[in-house]
Design a protein around this motif. Structure first.
Motif, short mmCIF file in Angstrom:
data_model
loop_
_atom_site.label_atom_id
_atom_site.label_comp_id
_atom_site.label_asym_id
_atom_site.label_seq_id
_atom_site.Cartn_x
_atom_site.Cartn_y
_atom_site.Cartn_z
N ASN A 304 0.81 -1.23 0.00
CA ASN A 304 0.00 0.00 0.00
C ASN A 304 0.84 1.27 0.00
O ASN A 304 0.56 2.22 0.72
CB ASN A 304 -0.96 0.03 1.20
CG ASN A 304 -1.95 -1.10 1.13
OD1 ASN A 304 -2.46 -1.41 0.06
ND2 ASN A 304 -2.18 -1.75 2.25
N ILE A 305 1.88 1.24 -0.79
CA ILE A 305 2.76 2.40 -0.90
C ILE A 305 2.36 3.22 -2.12
O ILE A 305 1.99 2.68 -3.15
CB ILE A 305 4.23 1.93 -1.03
CG1 ILE A 305 4.65 1.09 0.18
CG2 ILE A 305 5.17 3.11 -1.24
CD1 ILE A 305 4.69 1.82 1.49
N ILE A 306 2.43 4.53 -1.96
CA ILE A 306 2.12 5.44 -3.06
C ILE A 306 3.40 6.16 -3.46
O ILE A 306 4.09 6.72 -2.59
CB ILE A 306 1.08 6.48 -2.60
CG1 ILE A 306 -0.18 5.76 -2.10
CG2 ILE A 306 0.75 7.47 -3.71
CD1 ILE A 306 -1.03 6.60 -1.19
N ALA A 307 3.73 6.11 -4.75
CA ALA A 307 4.91 6.84 -5.22
C ALA A 307 4.48 8.16 -5.81
O ALA A 307 3.49 8.23 -6.55
CB ALA A 307 5.64 6.00 -6.28
N ILE A 308 5.20 9.22 -5.46
CA ILE A 308 4.88 10.54 -6.01
C ILE A 308 6.13 11.05 -6.73
O ILE A 308 7.20 11.17 -6.12
CB ILE A 308 4.48 11.53 -4.89
CG1 ILE A 308 3.31 10.95 -4.08
CG2 ILE A 308 4.11 12.88 -5.47
CD1 ILE A 308 2.91 11.81 -2.90
N THR A 349 8.06 8.24 -1.60
CA THR A 349 6.93 7.34 -1.35
C THR A 349 6.32 7.67 0.00
O THR A 349 7.01 8.09 0.93
CB THR A 349 7.35 5.85 -1.35
OG1 THR A 349 8.14 5.60 -0.18
CG2 THR A 349 8.11 5.48 -2.59
N ILE A 350 5.01 7.46 0.09
CA ILE A 350 4.30 7.61 1.36
C ILE A 350 3.40 6.39 1.56
O ILE A 350 3.11 5.67 0.59
CB ILE A 350 3.45 8.91 1.40
CG1 ILE A 350 2.45 8.96 0.23
CG2 ILE A 350 4.34 10.13 1.37
CD1 ILE A 350 1.50 10.15 0.28
N ASP A 351 3.01 6.13 2.80
CA ASP A 351 2.17 4.94 3.02
C ASP A 351 0.77 5.29 3.49
O ASP A 351 0.04 4.44 3.97
CB ASP A 351 2.84 3.97 4.00
CG ASP A 351 2.96 4.56 5.39
OD1 ASP A 351 2.52 5.70 5.62
OD2 ASP A 351 3.51 3.86 6.27
N SER A 352 0.41 6.57 3.35
CA SER A 352 -0.93 6.96 3.77
C SER A 352 -1.54 7.89 2.73
O SER A 352 -0.89 8.81 2.25
CB SER A 352 -0.82 7.70 5.12
OG SER A 352 -1.92 8.57 5.27
N ASP A 353 -2.78 7.61 2.36
CA ASP A 353 -3.41 8.48 1.35
C ASP A 353 -4.39 9.46 1.99
O ASP A 353 -5.18 10.09 1.30
CB ASP A 353 -4.10 7.64 0.27
CG ASP A 353 -5.23 6.79 0.83
OD1 ASP A 353 -5.47 6.84 2.05
OD2 ASP A 353 -5.85 6.05 0.04
#
Ligand code: ASP
Ligand code: MG
Length: 439
Positions: A304-308, A349-353
């Protein structure tokens, strides 16, 4: 003093409580036992709270009734002596009475925390009654009297240290103490908690507060493994890890240990042992100052990682650009896990949306932004990993077929992190197991 923490599955059945009672009475030193709620209880309480917040409160009533039934049956199995069984039933009645009343009042954040606290309160009282039946001398210490959060909702170790000293002093001569994991009070004196899985953190904080000789975390697996046993066939327990290695593994996905629980033990240099309730004689894993050996030790994965991807042609030679980016994440209290840079772009990367849309909106003012969801961080951890012979070569050869999105190496002496699309996780962990661990 020895601190021993038992998780939900270690106390989730009456026969397990019996087993725990045997393990905690073997020490020569005084022992303080931290217990989780019975397995499944905290999840059930979360569901009850969610149902209470919904228009259909009948669902909450049903869930409360189902949970109560479970506890009544547990008592029948656990306690054979009539008077003690009666005490247990009375205690359970009180806790369920409280849960039933919550249906009549409007749910606030504080009430929600009160509901979540019931699991640890009941498990420790039940266990204490079991010890009473078995004539095992002990004292039940209320965690709500010493587990304290500060104004930032972080554990206040100095306050915990002072308070627990006072609480222990009320029981001169006792050598066995039982207390609740997870629950605490915040700076407004309300009941609060250390977040899901927080009982490990309780144990480590208490260990630091009383300067324990060891902090033992008892679970249902024989220590920290080199890879995720749920998706990889051959994994082995790691005998020794440094605090830094363990913190990275816990943070990057090793489920056995809560990531926050390393720092208190590390601060006071107290070894943490991961042990198996079902196999008490297995060596398990010890986490201490020294890493024990050099080289690759384990791999963990965090989903559940988000890459920006943040791109700006103006970034070229522009100081202050990174600060502007970091300020956006700081403003929304969103920690960054991984970061890589090139001349014109930065990827994080962040792990919270939770604040993703606000973060994107603000970043859009200063740069071009691209977002990729469903990513997984695969972290390879080991002491002085960079000095290990041809480690990068072996790693990339092993995962040749995996489309890696980001690489982070050199940030610490003991970590190489890769970002990959989540659909490739299992394959990647398996390939690393073969290529790096020869398993
Ligand atoms: N009972 C809590 C939970 O399930 C705390 C813990 O088990 O560590 O999250
Ligand atoms: Mg639990």
């Amino acid at each position: 003093m020895v601190i021993m923490k038992f998780g939900g599955t270690s106390v989730g059945k009456p026969e397990r409580m019996h087993q725990v009672s045997q393990l905690i009475t073997r020490n020569t030193e005084p022992t303080l036992v931290v217990l989780s709620a019975l397995s499944g209880t905290t999840n059930a309480l979360v569901e009850i709270s969610t149902a209470l917040a919904s228009p259909n409160k009948q669902i909450a009533a049903e869930k409360i009734a189902a949970l109560e039934k479970q506890y009544r049956a547990f008592i029948i199995d656990l306690l054979k002596e009539e008077t003690i069984r009666a005490k247990a039933n009375e205690m359970i009645t009180e806790h369920f009475e409280f849960l039933k009343i919550t249906q009549k009042i409007s749910l606030s954040d504080a009430l929600n925390k009160d509901i979540l606290a019931q699991g640890e309160l009941m498990s420790t009282k039940l266990f204490s009654l079991y010890l009473e039946q078995e004539k095992i001398d002990h004292a039940l210490l209320p965690a709500l009297e010493f587990m304290q959060l500060d104004v930032n909702d972080e554990p206040d170790l100095t306050a915990i240290q002072e308070k627990i000293k006072g609480v222990l002093a009320q029981h001169p001569g006792k050598r066995l103490f039982i207390t609740q994991g997870y629950i605490c009070r915040n700076s407004r004196a309300e009941v609060d908690n250390l977040k899901r899985g927080g009982s490990d953190y309780t144990a480590s904080l208490i260990a630091a507060a009383v300067k324990a000789s060891v902090c033992e975390i008892w679970t249902d697996i024989d220590g920290m493994h080199n890879n995720d046993p749920r998706v990889v066939d051959k994994t082995v327990a790691i005998e020794q890890l440094s605090f830094d290695e363990a913190a990275e593994l816990a943070y990057f996905g090793a489920k056995i240990l809560h990531p926050t629980c390393i720092w208190p033990a590390q601060q006071e240099n107290i070894p943490v042992k991961l042990l198996n309730t079902m196999q008490p004689t297995a060596v398990g894993t010890v986490i201490k100052k020294e890493a024990g050996s050099v080289g690759v030790k384990a791999v963990a994965a965090k989903d559940n990682i988000i890459a920006i991807k943040i791109k700006s042609s103006r970034m070229l030679l522009a100081y202050g650009f990174l600060r502007k980016i970091f300020e956006v994440f700081e403003k929304y209290k969103t920690p960054i896990d991984m970061i890589t840079t090139s001349e014109v772009a930065v990827s994080v990367t962040i792990d919270s949306d939770i604040h993703l849309s606000e973060i994107i909106a603000e970043l859009n003012n200063i740069a071009l932004v691209e977002v990729e969801k469903n990513q997984t961080i695969v972290s390879i951890v080991g002491n002085e990993i960079a000095k290990t012979d041809a480690v990068l070569n072996k790693l990339f050869q092993a995962i040749n077929e995996v489309p890696v999105t980001m690489v982070s190496y050199g940030g610490s002496h003991h970590n190489i992190s890769l970002l990959i699309p989540s659909e490739h996780k299992i394959k990647t962990l398996q390939l690393i197991n073969k290529g790096l661990f020869n398993l």
